[in-house]
Design an enzyme around this catalytic site. Sequence first.
Site, short mmCIF file in Angstrom:
data_model
loop_
_atom_site.label_atom_id
_atom_site.label_comp_id
_atom_site.label_asym_id
_atom_site.label_seq_id
_atom_site.Cartn_x
_atom_site.Cartn_y
_atom_site.Cartn_z
N CYS A 96 0.95 -1.22 0.02
CA CYS A 96 0.10 -0.04 0.07
C CYS A 96 0.73 1.25 -0.02
O CYS A 96 1.58 1.61 -1.05
CB CYS A 96 -1.06 -0.07 1.05
SG CYS A 96 -2.37 1.13 0.84
N HIS A 183 -3.58 -5.15 0.61
CA HIS A 183 -3.08 -5.58 2.01
C HIS A 183 -3.20 -7.01 2.22
O HIS A 183 -4.26 -7.60 2.64
CB HIS A 183 -3.79 -4.68 3.09
CG HIS A 183 -3.47 -3.33 3.07
ND1 HIS A 183 -2.57 -2.87 3.76
CD2 HIS A 183 -4.17 -2.47 2.59
CE1 HIS A 183 -2.41 -1.39 3.88
NE2 HIS A 183 -3.51 -1.33 3.03
N GLU A 185 -2.01 -8.51 4.61
CA GLU A 185 -2.12 -8.98 6.11
C GLU A 185 -3.39 -8.42 6.78
O GLU A 185 -3.68 -8.76 7.89
CB GLU A 185 -1.03 -7.89 6.71
CG GLU A 185 -1.14 -6.40 7.00
CD GLU A 185 -1.19 -5.45 5.70
OE1 GLU A 185 -1.25 -4.39 5.93
OE2 GLU A 185 -1.12 -5.95 4.61
#
Length: 238
Positions: A96, A183, A185
Amino acid sequence: MKLCILDNDILEGHLHETYSSFGALFIRLFEGVGADWTMDVFNTQHGQYPASFDTYDAVLLTGSRADSFSDEPWVVTLRRQVTALLQSGKKMVGVCFGHQLIALCMGAPVGRAPQGWGAGRMTYDWHRPDLPHQADRTQIALLASHQDQVLELPPGATLVASSDFCPVAAFTVGDAVFCIQPHPEFEESLSAHLIDKRRDMLGEEKYQASRASLEHGHEGEDVARMVVAFLEGTRPAP
């Protein structure tokens, strides 16, 4: 394997209580796919950096609410550090904000996405089946949250993922750099919190669609397995 995580944001309130930090989310993600690494987290907004990057095999840049092209002193310092790391050939991963900042340091334009906010589960075309564990992949679905994006592929980079909304969603530079806009994560609950927070900015139609998209899950662990193999320099057996 020793990974330096440059955490570029400070989670507050509910997010801090639940997830601690973006750095902690990455540690959980990589450990969850079997990475037996030493991972150290440094918060760049607090001016934290390792005494030397030489002791690390790779550096990961997390997301952030900040703009990668900001003149905030900590962002300027981070760009200077990343430019030096790129020149040294250090293995790097950007996600990002980190993806955007690395691209910017390589000379690519970065700015506001003309389509507005990207939020929720988004699907991207995958262009690199040669990358580890991606032999049969043509698309990938991941959780996104951004209003900035890389507007052109950086010089010398190879496109990895794209969509109509985000034409430069991921790229590599040789075997040294992997950058991705969404993302891997993120968890659905974190994405939901951010979507709820930005309901007015998104507008009701996009808000409802983004919220509903979370029901379909995402493939962040697949990206994590690829990143682990990419950083370790391994390839799947023929």
